[in-house]
Design an enzyme around this catalytic site. Structure first.
Site, short mmCIF file in Angstrom:
data_model
loop_
_atom_site.label_atom_id
_atom_site.label_comp_id
_atom_site.label_asym_id
_atom_site.label_seq_id
_atom_site.Cartn_x
_atom_site.Cartn_y
_atom_site.Cartn_z
CG ASN A 1 -1.90 1.06 1.32
OD1 ASN A 1 -1.82 2.03 0.56
ND2 ASN A 1 -2.84 0.93 2.23
NE ARG B 1 -5.94 2.33 -0.55
CZ ARG B 1 -5.99 3.27 0.36
NH1 ARG B 1 -5.00 3.41 1.21
NH2 ARG B 1 -7.03 4.04 0.42
CG HIS C 1 -12.04 5.74 2.02
ND1 HIS C 1 -12.55 6.97 2.36
CD2 HIS C 1 -10.70 5.82 2.25
CE1 HIS C 1 -11.58 7.76 2.77
NE2 HIS C 1 -10.44 7.09 2.72
NE ARG D 1 -7.52 14.38 1.39
CZ ARG D 1 -7.69 13.07 1.31
NH1 ARG D 1 -8.78 12.58 0.75
NH2 ARG D 1 -6.79 12.24 1.79
CD GLU E 1 -7.89 0.98 3.67
OE1 GLU E 1 -6.98 1.34 4.45
OE2 GLU E 1 -8.51 1.77 2.93
#
Ligand code: ADP
Length: 384
Positions: free
Chosen positions: A6, A65, A154, A215, A357
């Protein structure tokens, strides 16, 4: 064995699996930052390869990923040079993420050219969004020309957490309606109907939706016009501002939720407003997604803030009993990492479910490489 990589903009996380058992894991952080001993992704990967003796491991595949798969990649995909070109073509839609993902792919393929490398995309899970949810009210021709639509992100986490929640409820995922709140540094919500994403808060890029560490999340597009016309900011200035200087950091100077909450306890008004804006936005999405789904069975918190912040969970869902949603203070405050946090008997079961993940990527690859699918994978690897 499956090696999962990842590769983020300043960190590399990895896990090595034998079937579903994790054998080793690690994280290299602060890549390329001032004072960091790791200059770049290549140095990070070389260090990982040495530590794990990657060259001599009996690997079946390497999983990667990839954040943005655009409209093309709807399932895990064996990587060849065409796939690399397509991931590269999506860089304008994910300038922070796809370049790092690609670098990881290219370095790892050089280290292990003998095994299939598989890309698993954060966008794929949302390929099921109905057109009404995926489409912006925008000029049709321009949207088609530039691929402007809502993709969502996601997805690896949402799909894993949805399946895990169904197991906890002991019901088939295809009978369940749930809202999953992935609250990490990036944050997004998904409405999941029968295991399929029907609405999600991130859009063309991972900037839309919930308030995040740095963000903006949702903001009137006209803010950019004001900044450009009155403040003289360029498009790149505005992009950097929206990505790195807004969210919690813009509101109170800190982007780490732990620090924000400590400052709230000390009575800091800016931190209080940051937390209030953060939780209000989540509550607004919960209401909207409840309406999208009609019936709601479960609401699930995951990722760094979702899993660890009882304050955020309690404040986001407070006062929603008329909608069948409540949080039990004792269950919310403590317990096993994976647990129910709603009182017994509430119509909607609220959960904390830790995401994973890397495990989800390994599971996707195991499915892809199952004997029935294996022949096809081997032949496409040979072609590459
Ligand atoms: P990423 O999106 O980078 O994978 P994570 O899922 O690890 O991020 O989430 C990082 C966020 O989790 C940070 O904002 C951090 O402050 C928050 N976090 C971690 N532990 C706690 C905690 N105990 N209380 C509140 N927030 C926490």
């Amino acid at each position: 064995m499956i090696f999962v990589l990842n590769c983020g903009s300043s960190s590399v996380k990895y896990r090595l699996f034998d079937g579903s058992s994790p054998l080793a894991s690690g994280k290299v952080e602060r890549i390329g930052e001032a004072g960091s001993p790791i200059a770049d992704h290549e140095a990070a990967l070389e260090q990982i390869a040495r530590d794990l003796r990657l060259a001599s491991l009996p690997l079946e595949a390497v999983g990667h990923r990839v954040v943005h798969g655009g409209a093309r990649f709807r399932t895990p995909t064996v990587i060849d040079s065409d796939v690399i070109d397509e991931i590269r073509a999506l860089i304008p839609l994910a300038p922070l993420h796809n370049p790092a993902n690609l670098e990881g792919i290219e370095l790892a393929r050089r280290l292990r050219p003998d095994v299939p490398h598989v890309a698993v995309f954060d966008t794929s899970f949302h390929a099921t969004l109905p057109a009404a949810a995926a489409t912006y009210a925008f000029d049709r021709g321009l949207a088609a020309r530039y691929g402007i639509r809502r993709y969502g992100f996601h997805g690896i986490s949402f799909s894993y957490v949805a399946r895990r929640t169904a197991t906890l409820l002991d019901r088939p995922v295809d009978e369940l309606n749930m809202i999953v709140l992935h609250l990490g540094n990036g944050a997004s919500a998904a409405a999941i109907q029968g295991g399929r994403s029907v609405e999600t808060s991130m859009g063309l890029t991972p900037l839309e939706g919930l308030v995040m560490g740095t963000r903006t999340g949702d903001i009137d597009p006209a803010v950019a016009f004001v900044l450009a016309r009155q403040g003289g900011l360029s498009v790149d200035d505005i992009d950097a501002l929206y990505q790195h200087e807004c969210g919690l950091r813009g509101l109170c100077g800190d982007n780490d939720m732990r620090t924000v909450i400590q400052r709230v306890s000390a009575g800091d008004p800016h931190a209080q407003l940051a937390l209030d804006v953060y939780c209000h936005r989540i509550r607004k999405y919960v209401g909207a997604y409840h309406a999208v789904l009609g019936r709601l069975d479960a609401i699930v918190f995951t990722a760094g803030i979702g899993e660890n912040s009882a304050d955020v969970r309690a404040q986001s869902l407070s006062g929603l009993l008329p909608m069948g949603i409540a949080v039990d203070p004792a269950r919310n405050a403590a317990g096993r990492p994976e647990r129910v946090i709603s009182p017994d008997g509430t119509p909607v079961t609220a959960y904390v479910v830790p995401t994973d993940e890397e495990r989800a990527i390994a599971e996707e690859i195991t499915t892809l490489l199952a004997p029935s699918a294996r022949r096809q994978v081997v032949s496409s690897t040979e072609k590459a």
